[in-house]
Design an enzyme around this catalytic site. Structure first.
Site, PDB file in Angstrom:
ATOM      1  N   ASN A 176       0.854  -1.184   0.000  1.00  0.00           N
ATOM      2  CA  ASN A 176       0.000   0.000   0.000  1.00  0.00           C
ATOM      3  C   ASN A 176       0.896   1.243   0.000  1.00  0.00           C
ATOM      4  OD1 ASN A 176      -1.441   2.249   0.994  1.00  0.00           O
ATOM      5  ND2 ASN A 176      -3.093   0.886   1.609  1.00  0.00           N
ATOM      6  N   HIS A 217       1.015   6.161   1.667  1.00  0.00           N
ATOM      7  CA  HIS A 217       1.849   7.080   2.448  1.00  0.00           C
ATOM      8  C   HIS A 217       2.833   7.845   1.572  1.00  0.00           C
ATOM      9  CE1 HIS A 217       0.160   6.160   6.219  1.00  0.00           C
ATOM     10  NE2 HIS A 217       0.497   4.889   6.189  1.00  0.00           N
ATOM     11  N   HIS A 226      -5.691   3.611  -1.820  1.00  0.00           N
ATOM     12  CA  HIS A 226      -7.039   3.874  -1.312  1.00  0.00           C
ATOM     13  C   HIS A 226      -7.442   5.275  -1.763  1.00  0.00           C
ATOM     14  CE1 HIS A 226      -9.736   3.951   2.584  1.00  0.00           C
ATOM     15  NE2 HIS A 226     -10.409   4.267   1.491  1.00  0.00           N
ATOM     16  N   ARG A 273      -9.701   7.899  -1.098  1.00  0.00           N
ATOM     17  CA  ARG A 273     -10.655   8.283  -0.049  1.00  0.00           C
ATOM     18  C   ARG A 273     -11.546   9.406  -0.536  1.00  0.00           C
ATOM     19  NH1 ARG A 273      -9.181   6.348   5.384  1.00  0.00           N
ATOM     20  NH2 ARG A 273     -10.906   7.685   5.999  1.00  0.00           N
ATOM     21  N   ARG A 307      -7.418  12.648   0.870  1.00  0.00           N
ATOM     22  CA  ARG A 307      -6.341  13.124   1.744  1.00  0.00           C
ATOM     23  C   ARG A 307      -4.960  12.682   1.273  1.00  0.00           C
ATOM     24  NH1 ARG A 307      -7.650   9.780   7.183  1.00  0.00           N
ATOM     25  NH2 ARG A 307      -9.607  10.854   6.862  1.00  0.00           N
ATOM     26  N   HIS A 308      -4.881  11.568   0.541  1.00  0.00           N
ATOM     27  CA  HIS A 308      -3.573  11.197   0.001  1.00  0.00           C
ATOM     28  C   HIS A 308      -3.656  10.974  -1.510  1.00  0.00           C
ATOM     29  CE1 HIS A 308      -5.340   7.399   1.266  1.00  0.00           C
ATOM     30  NE2 HIS A 308      -4.972   7.538   2.519  1.00  0.00           N
ATOM     31  N   GLU A 318      -8.556   0.245  -2.958  1.00  0.00           N
ATOM     32  CA  GLU A 318      -9.446   0.217  -1.794  1.00  0.00           C
ATOM     33  C   GLU A 318     -10.413   1.385  -1.901  1.00  0.00           C
ATOM     34  OE1 GLU A 318      -5.934  -1.286   1.281  1.00  0.00           O
ATOM     35  OE2 GLU A 318      -6.877   0.672   1.550  1.00  0.00           O
ATOM     36  N   THR A 336      -7.091   6.300  10.069  1.00  0.00           N
ATOM     37  CA  THR A 336      -6.972   5.244   9.069  1.00  0.00           C
ATOM     38  C   THR A 336      -8.220   4.373   9.198  1.00  0.00           C
ATOM     39  OG1 THR A 336      -5.594   3.415   8.266  1.00  0.00           O
ATOM     40  CG2 THR A 336      -5.637   3.775  10.644  1.00  0.00           C
ATOM     41  N   THR A 337      -8.333   3.352   8.341  1.00  0.00           N
ATOM     42  CA  THR A 337      -9.540   2.527   8.364  1.00  0.00           C
ATOM     43  C   THR A 337      -9.664   1.833   9.722  1.00  0.00           C
ATOM     44  OG1 THR A 337      -9.098   2.121   6.037  1.00  0.00           O
ATOM     45  CG2 THR A 337     -10.793   0.768   7.077  1.00  0.00           C
ATOM     46  N   GLU A 397     -10.733  -9.684   2.847  1.00  0.00           N
ATOM     47  CA  GLU A 397      -9.471  -9.303   3.488  1.00  0.00           C
ATOM     48  C   GLU A 397      -9.758  -9.215   4.978  1.00  0.00           C
ATOM     49  OE1 GLU A 397      -7.044  -6.358   1.606  1.00  0.00           O
ATOM     50  OE2 GLU A 397      -6.229  -5.666   3.516  1.00  0.00           O
ATOM     51  N   HIS A 433      -3.580  -4.734   7.586  1.00  0.00           N
ATOM     52  CA  HIS A 433      -3.705  -3.624   8.535  1.00  0.00           C
ATOM     53  C   HIS A 433      -2.791  -3.835   9.729  1.00  0.00           C
ATOM     54  CE1 HIS A 433      -5.838   0.154   9.239  1.00  0.00           C
ATOM     55  NE2 HIS A 433      -5.343  -0.023  10.456  1.00  0.00           N
ATOM     56  N   GLY A 434      -1.813  -2.970   9.831  1.00  0.00           N
ATOM     57  CA  GLY A 434      -0.906  -2.985  10.981  1.00  0.00           C
ATOM     58  C   GLY A 434       0.122  -4.099  10.961  1.00  0.00           C
ATOM     59  N   GLY A 445       1.234  -1.496   4.349  1.00  0.00           N
ATOM     60  CA  GLY A 445       1.616  -0.145   3.963  1.00  0.00           C
ATOM     61  C   GLY A 445       2.470   0.555   5.001  1.00  0.00           C
ATOM     62  N   HIS A 446       1.833   0.939   6.098  1.00  0.00           N
ATOM     63  CA  HIS A 446       2.476   1.864   7.030  1.00  0.00           C
ATOM     64  C   HIS A 446       3.850   1.388   7.503  1.00  0.00           C
ATOM     65  CE1 HIS A 446       2.415   5.175   9.942  1.00  0.00           C
ATOM     66  NE2 HIS A 446       3.073   4.330  10.708  1.00  0.00           N
TER      67      HIS A 446
END
Ligand code: PXP
Length: 250
Positions: free
Chosen positions: A8, A11, A51, A53, A57-58, A78, A108-109, A159, A199-200, A222-223
């Protein structure tokens, strides 16, 4: 085939927007999202995830055709289930889409999609993507009702939301989340669903996750991968995640 890695790159767009939000495509705007996608692919990742959104925002709308031009693996988009974003996805035709819950104020989600409670709203969207030949995934918690609802909606992919596992602060909570994810994965697989997760996820929490949770097809990360890239570079970061994912899990 082993477990696939989708990276992802939201970022990367976040960093661009932090400086260039008034003019994200100015001649000097950086970082360039398409370059990051190419680096991620060169390192061996099997999918690029972004994603779009509602608040932009990104990722920006024009990023999608720009990514489309360079991506040689596949694009996983996404999106929240809103008419505006669904129409964009149908126009841009990513290989995969993942429907996620989206709230304006969240960082975030947070939490999975309520596939069980929103069945009538999700049904036409899932069908529209299926008719367009776009593979639909539902981002859900590893709960029986949600998994059965995804199967009833005839989404081919789910997912599993791994955020509660990633954020579990003590060993007992972590173990409980792992068990929940493992039984969710088993149930989904038995219902014929392809099982992704994300996620995470990080280099630190992946080994236990991979050892406990069966039937995984793809992980979207991603992060933590982008944070690690600040230390070792994007290409090395992707390679290190891939090495971990491809190692025997015991
Ligand atoms: N999968 C989904 C559906 C997501 O919404 C996100 C966050 O955008 C991720 C995976 C990646 O999560 P993280 O950035 O925490 O690795």
């Amino acid at each position: 085939m082993g477990i696939q890695l989708g990276v992802n790159i939201d970022h990367v767009a976040t960093l661009r927007q932090a400086r260039y939000s008034p003019a994200p495509y100015a001649f000097n705007a950086e970082p360039i999202l398409a370059d990051a996608a190419q680096t991620v692919e060169r390192a061996g990742a099997q999918s690029i995830t972004v994603h779009l959104r509602a608040d932009r925002r990104h990722l920006q709308d024009a990023d999608l055709p720009a990514l489309r031009k360079v991506i040689r693996t596949k694009l996983n988009l996404e999106l929240g289930n809103t008419p505006e974003i669904v129409a964009i996805a149908l126009r841009e035709r990513p290989e995969d889409v993942c429907l996620v819950p989206e709230h304006r104020q969240e960082v975030t989600t947070e939490g999975g999609l309520d596939a069980a409670g929103q069945r009538s709203a999700l049904e036409p969207t899932v069908q529209a993507f299926a008719a367009a030949g776009i593979r639909v995934s539902l981002f859900i918690d590893a709960d029986e009702a949600q998994i059965r609802a995804a199967a009833a909606l005839q989404a081919p992919v789910i997912e599993l939301h791994t955020g509660a596992y990633a954020n579990a602060a003590d060993p007992a909570a972590r173990a409980a989340e792992l068990q929940r994810l493992a039984s969710g994965a088993r149930l989904a697989y038995s219902l014929g669903l392809v099982v992704n997760a994300g996620h995470g996820l990080s280099l630190a929490n992946l080994p236990a996750f991979l050892a406990e949770v069966p039937h995984l097809h793809e992980l979207n990360i991603g992060h933590s991968l982008v944070c690690h890239a600040l230390q070792v570079g994007l290409e090395n970061s992707v390679r290190q995640f891939l090495r971990l994912i491809e190692a025997p899990h015991a």
